[in-house]
Design a protein around this motif. Structure first.
Motif, PDB file in Angstrom:
ATOM      1  N   ASP A 354       0.818  -1.206   0.000  1.00 36.16           N
ATOM      2  CA  ASP A 354       0.000   0.000   0.000  1.00 36.16           C
ATOM      3  C   ASP A 354       0.854   1.259   0.000  1.00 36.16           C
ATOM      4  OD1 ASP A 354      -2.299  -1.490   0.029  1.00 36.16           O
ATOM      5  OD2 ASP A 354      -2.437  -1.518   2.223  1.00 36.16           O
ATOM      6  N   GLY A 355       2.180   1.096   0.126  1.00 33.48           N
ATOM      7  CA  GLY A 355       3.075   2.241   0.172  1.00 33.48           C
ATOM      8  C   GLY A 355       3.958   2.329  -1.051  1.00 33.48           C
ATOM      9  N   MET A 356       5.084   3.015  -0.886  1.00 35.94           N
ATOM     10  CA  MET A 356       6.031   3.209  -1.969  1.00 35.94           C
ATOM     11  C   MET A 356       7.446   2.995  -1.447  1.00 35.94           C
ATOM     12  SD  MET A 356       3.870   4.023  -4.376  1.00 35.94           S
ATOM     13  CE  MET A 356       5.027   4.441  -5.685  1.00 35.94           C
ATOM     14  N   LYS A 357       8.375   2.748  -2.364  1.00 38.11           N
ATOM     15  CA  LYS A 357       9.784   2.615  -2.021  1.00 38.11           C
ATOM     16  C   LYS A 357      10.588   3.527  -2.928  1.00 38.11           C
ATOM     17  CE  LYS A 357      13.308  -0.860  -0.945  1.00 38.11           C
ATOM     18  NZ  LYS A 357      13.621  -2.299  -0.910  1.00 38.11           N
ATOM     19  N   HIS A 358      11.481   4.319  -2.311  1.00 41.84           N
ATOM     20  CA  HIS A 358      12.288   5.269  -3.070  1.00 41.84           C
ATOM     21  C   HIS A 358      13.669   5.389  -2.440  1.00 41.84           C
ATOM     22  CE1 HIS A 358      13.444   8.700  -5.449  1.00 41.84           C
ATOM     23  NE2 HIS A 358      13.557   9.478  -4.384  1.00 41.84           N
ATOM     24  N   GLU A 359      14.699   5.135  -3.252  1.00 39.28           N
ATOM     25  CA  GLU A 359      16.100   5.226  -2.815  1.00 39.28           C
ATOM     26  C   GLU A 359      16.329   4.416  -1.544  1.00 39.28           C
ATOM     27  OE1 GLU A 359      17.126   9.358  -2.590  1.00 39.28           O
ATOM     28  OE2 GLU A 359      17.419   9.506  -4.767  1.00 39.28           O
ATOM     29  N   VAL A 361      14.278   3.518   0.779  1.00 36.57           N
ATOM     30  CA  VAL A 361      13.414   3.817   1.919  1.00 36.57           C
ATOM     31  C   VAL A 361      11.988   3.401   1.586  1.00 36.57           C
ATOM     32  CG1 VAL A 361      12.460   5.641   3.378  1.00 36.57           C
ATOM     33  CG2 VAL A 361      14.860   5.730   2.671  1.00 36.57           C
ATOM     34  N   THR A 362      11.337   2.705   2.529  1.00 40.39           N
ATOM     35  CA  THR A 362       9.942   2.329   2.361  1.00 40.39           C
ATOM     36  C   THR A 362       9.048   3.378   3.025  1.00 40.39           C
ATOM     37  OG1 THR A 362      10.496  -0.019   2.338  1.00 40.39           O
ATOM     38  CG2 THR A 362       8.216   0.557   2.822  1.00 40.39           C
ATOM     39  N   TYR A 363       8.024   3.799   2.305  1.00 37.31           N
ATOM     40  CA  TYR A 363       7.090   4.821   2.800  1.00 37.31           C
ATOM     41  C   TYR A 363       5.702   4.209   2.936  1.00 37.31           C
ATOM     42  CZ  TYR A 363      10.619   8.304   1.411  1.00 37.31           C
ATOM     43  OH  TYR A 363      11.769   9.045   1.265  1.00 37.31           O
ATOM     44  N   ARG A 364       5.010   4.577   3.994  1.00 42.23           N
ATOM     45  CA  ARG A 364       3.613   4.157   4.125  1.00 42.23           C
ATOM     46  C   ARG A 364       2.705   5.336   3.770  1.00 42.23           C
ATOM     47  NH1 ARG A 364       1.157   6.056   8.756  1.00 42.23           N
ATOM     48  NH2 ARG A 364       2.536   6.771  10.433  1.00 42.23           N
ATOM     49  N   LYS A 365       1.558   4.996   3.224  1.00 44.30           N
ATOM     50  CA  LYS A 365       0.612   6.025   2.789  1.00 44.30           C
ATOM     51  C   LYS A 365      -0.087   6.660   3.981  1.00 44.30           C
ATOM     52  CE  LYS A 365      -3.537   6.599  -0.060  1.00 44.30           C
ATOM     53  NZ  LYS A 365      -4.474   5.931  -0.993  1.00 44.30           N
ATOM     54  N   LEU A 366      -0.207   7.993   3.930  1.00 43.58           N
ATOM     55  CA  LEU A 366      -0.940   8.712   4.969  1.00 43.58           C
ATOM     56  C   LEU A 366      -2.375   8.980   4.523  1.00 43.58           C
ATOM     57  CD1 LEU A 366       1.722  11.281   6.231  1.00 43.58           C
ATOM     58  CD2 LEU A 366       0.896   9.241   7.394  1.00 43.58           C
ATOM     59  N   TYR A 367      -2.549   9.740   3.440  1.00 45.73           N
ATOM     60  CA  TYR A 367      -3.893  10.067   2.990  1.00 45.73           C
ATOM     61  C   TYR A 367      -3.879  10.709   1.609  1.00 45.73           C
ATOM     62  CZ  TYR A 367      -1.980  13.655   6.120  1.00 45.73           C
ATOM     63  OH  TYR A 367      -1.139  14.477   6.803  1.00 45.73           O
ATOM     64  N   THR A 393      -1.305  12.767  -2.799  1.00 46.17           N
ATOM     65  CA  THR A 393      -1.182  11.678  -1.835  1.00 46.17           C
ATOM     66  C   THR A 393       0.111  11.883  -1.064  1.00 46.17           C
ATOM     67  OG1 THR A 393      -2.325  10.150  -3.341  1.00 46.17           O
ATOM     68  CG2 THR A 393      -1.109   9.193  -1.498  1.00 46.17           C
ATOM     69  N   ASP A 394       0.034  11.836   0.256  1.00 44.61           N
ATOM     70  CA  ASP A 394       1.209  12.001   1.113  1.00 44.61           C
ATOM     71  C   ASP A 394       1.658  10.661   1.675  1.00 44.61           C
ATOM     72  OD1 ASP A 394       1.342  14.680   0.723  1.00 44.61           O
ATOM     73  OD2 ASP A 394       0.497  15.262   2.658  1.00 44.61           O
ATOM     74  N   TYR A 395       2.989  10.509   1.814  1.00 46.38           N
ATOM     75  CA  TYR A 395       3.599   9.297   2.372  1.00 46.38           C
ATOM     76  C   TYR A 395       4.632   9.703   3.414  1.00 46.38           C
ATOM     77  CZ  TYR A 395       1.706   7.060  -1.856  1.00 46.38           C
ATOM     78  OH  TYR A 395       0.890   6.619  -2.868  1.00 46.38           O
ATOM     79  N   ILE A 396       4.860   8.820   4.398  1.00 43.01           N
ATOM     80  CA  ILE A 396       5.849   9.065   5.447  1.00 43.01           C
ATOM     81  C   ILE A 396       6.811   7.885   5.512  1.00 43.01           C
ATOM     82  CG2 ILE A 396       4.315   8.063   7.206  1.00 43.01           C
ATOM     83  CD1 ILE A 396       5.542  10.006   9.225  1.00 43.01           C
TER      84      ILE A 396
END
Length: 530
Positions: A354-359, A361-367, A393-396
């Motif tokens: 449900d999140g993203m991965k960049h460089e 780092v794994t990010y989880r979706k906020l909203y 869409t924001d991710y942390i």
């Protein structure tokens, strides 16, 4: 610095139209534009033939110019040609870079930064231009890409030495594709029968060790003057890439994307708040370059989200557009849940559940949320539209990367649509205050994320008492009157709209809604290669 090309690779002849000298540095270059009469020249053996005429270049005060040189991946290059394109929101340049080893590339403008791209062959038929949509996943030459932008454009002018004949009479589609490898691929449909394909990566002028830049780029921001079409005030456009500027007197938003002339499009706007960091202020921050650099505030934006229902809380935040001469642009974001910085990235993150991965780092979706511009000041490198909306869409970041932030933003409609990814990190209010040398008394208004250990106990107790009283009063008001924006007006008048007291009041009027929407976003930055 780029060295001069060997004599055997250079050819000079007189322009068949005006007699001025026309140079060909590369044997692969078959076309050039005469710098004197703008005739388009084709080289046929040792003879030159005029086949048309290029329009005058739109003066965008780019720091790049013909003859400027640099180094990329250990190889020296010189800028020998230029193509200038126009699309709905303005113009962009693609510079023909000739390397000393004979290889050609394109140095193109991209989201306030640059991309160095090399032409590549297409061994398989690319997708049809009309089938492309931002966000679409596809495979080109065996590699996965996501469509970042689809733009209707037109070549309006050319300059210098070029590998193909510039045709300015027809519009075409250009699509930018972005990959998880940090690459940007461009499909150019100017020739519908034989689309062009190029692959590049993001670069900064500082990384290229550029020399011979235009004078305006070597100095402090120089200005070009215009008259506000609304009130007549004198305006100074300071940035080379400015597409919109806000009048300092009447606050009208003036569109300069189509050139500076007598009839400039503009619109009026309601007054907003004064920025807490003044326009023009320079602060030293460690942002995109991973080292401390002086960043100048050139724009200020107030934004809000559009609630899905009447029961959802509406949030507000502010963004400062920062500029550095060789690093480009970044955003400093002031939201309910703290300060952060963000800048557009060239590639696209990888899906990870449900999140993203960049460089790494794994990010989880906020909203998800819809944002809207409410007020602007200063200069911007994209064209501002009244009440323009963005879909975000924001991710942390997860684990030890909890300070990292990621944002996906979709903008545009019709023949110009785009998806921009931005990445950044959180900052403390104290870091912002120190960087921009703000007055100590501004700390209370700017503090969003202070931990108890950062305050003296006496001050902490005072704040706690005030917050406790506010909450009790709010609960009383909610029980008796159902709550409302008017209940917080006294706090707003006393402490200011950006204060913790006023924001706490608003937050406690409703329940079940998210907070801090837009904390990590950034404005749409104008599309790939624009």
């Amino acid at each position: 610095m780029a060295t001069e090309s060997p004599p055997q690779r250079s050819y000079r002849a007189a322009c068949p139209n005006c007699g001025a000298p026309v140079d060909f540095r590369s044997p692969a270059s078959a076309f050039a534009v005469c710098s004197f009469c703008k005739s388009t020249i084709v080289r046929e053996g040792d003879a030159l033939r005029r086949i048309g005429q290029s329009a005058e270049l739109f003066d965008d005060h780019s720091p790049l110019q013909l003859g400027a040189g640099g180094t990329h991946q250990g190889a020296a290059f010189t800028l020998v040609g230029r193509l200038q394109y126009r699309y709905r929101d303005g113009t962009w340049n693609e510079w023909h870079a000739l390397f000393d080893n004979g290889r050609s590339a394109w140095l193109s403008e991209d989201n306030g930064r640059y991309v160095m791209a090399f032409d590549a062959p297409l061994t398989q038929a690319p997708p049809r231009a009309e089938s492309l949509q931002p966000g679409q996943q596809l495979v080109v030459e065996g590699q996965p890409y996501a469509v970042g932008s689809v733009t209707a454009a037109r070549l309006i002018a050319a300059q210098g030495e070029l590998p193909f004949a510039p045709h300015t009479e027809r519009a075409f589609v250009v699509a930018d594709l972005r990959s998880a490898r940090g690459e940007v691929g461009t499909l150019d449909y100017s020739d519908a029968q034989a689309p062009k394909w190029s692959i590049g990566r993001s670069v900064a002028i500082s990384e290229l060790a550029m020399t011979g830049l235009a004078d305006s780029a070597e100095k402090t921001l120089s200005a070009r003057g215009i008259e506000c079409p609304s009130c007549g005030a004198s305006l100074e456009v300071k940035l080379a890439t400015t597409q919109s500027i806000v009048c300092h007197q009447c606050h009208a938003v003036v569109d300069v994307s189509q050139g500076i002339g007598a009839d400039l499009a503009h619109f009026a706007q309601d007054n907003g708040m004064e920025p807490q960091i003044p326009l023009g202020r320079i602060g030293t921050l460690t942002l995109t370059a991973k080292r401390p650099l002086p960043w100048q505030v050139v724009g200020y934006v107030e934004r809000c989200d559009i609630p899905d229902s009447d029961e959802d809380e509406q949030t507000f935040w502010r963004e400062y557009l920062l500029y550095h001469r060789t690093e480009g642009f970044a955003f400093l974001v002031d939201a309910d849940d703290g300060w952060s910085w963000t800048a557009p990235i060239t590639g696209t993150p990888q899906k990870a559940g449900d999140g993203m991965k960049h460089e790494g780092v794994t990010y989880r979706k906020l909203y998800d949320y819809t944002g809207q511009v409410t007020y602007v000041l200063g200069e911007f490198y994209w064209r501002l539209a009244r009440h323009e909306r963005t879909f975000n869409t924001d991710y942390i970041g997860t684990g030890n990367a909890s300070k990292k932030r990621l944002n996906r933003e979709r903008t545009g409609s019709g023949d110009t649509q785009e998806i921009v990814w931005s990445a950044g990190e959180t900052l403390s209010a104290d870091e912002v205050i120190a960087a921009f040398k703000l007055a100590p008394e501004q700390r209370a208004a700017m503090q969003r994320d202070a931990a108890p250990t950062t305050m003296q106990m006496s001050r902490l107790m005072k704040v706690a008492i005030i917050v406790f009283i506010v909450i009790v009063l709010l609960l009383m008001f909610r029980c008796s009157s159902g709550g409302g924006a008017a209940d917080c007006s006294e706090l707003r008048n006393t402490y200011g709209e950006a204060s913790t007291e006023y924001r706490t009041c608003l937050a406690n009027q409703r329940s079940g809604s998210r907070t801090g929407g837009g904390s990590y976003g950034g404005f749409s930055t104008g599309g790939g290669h624009k």
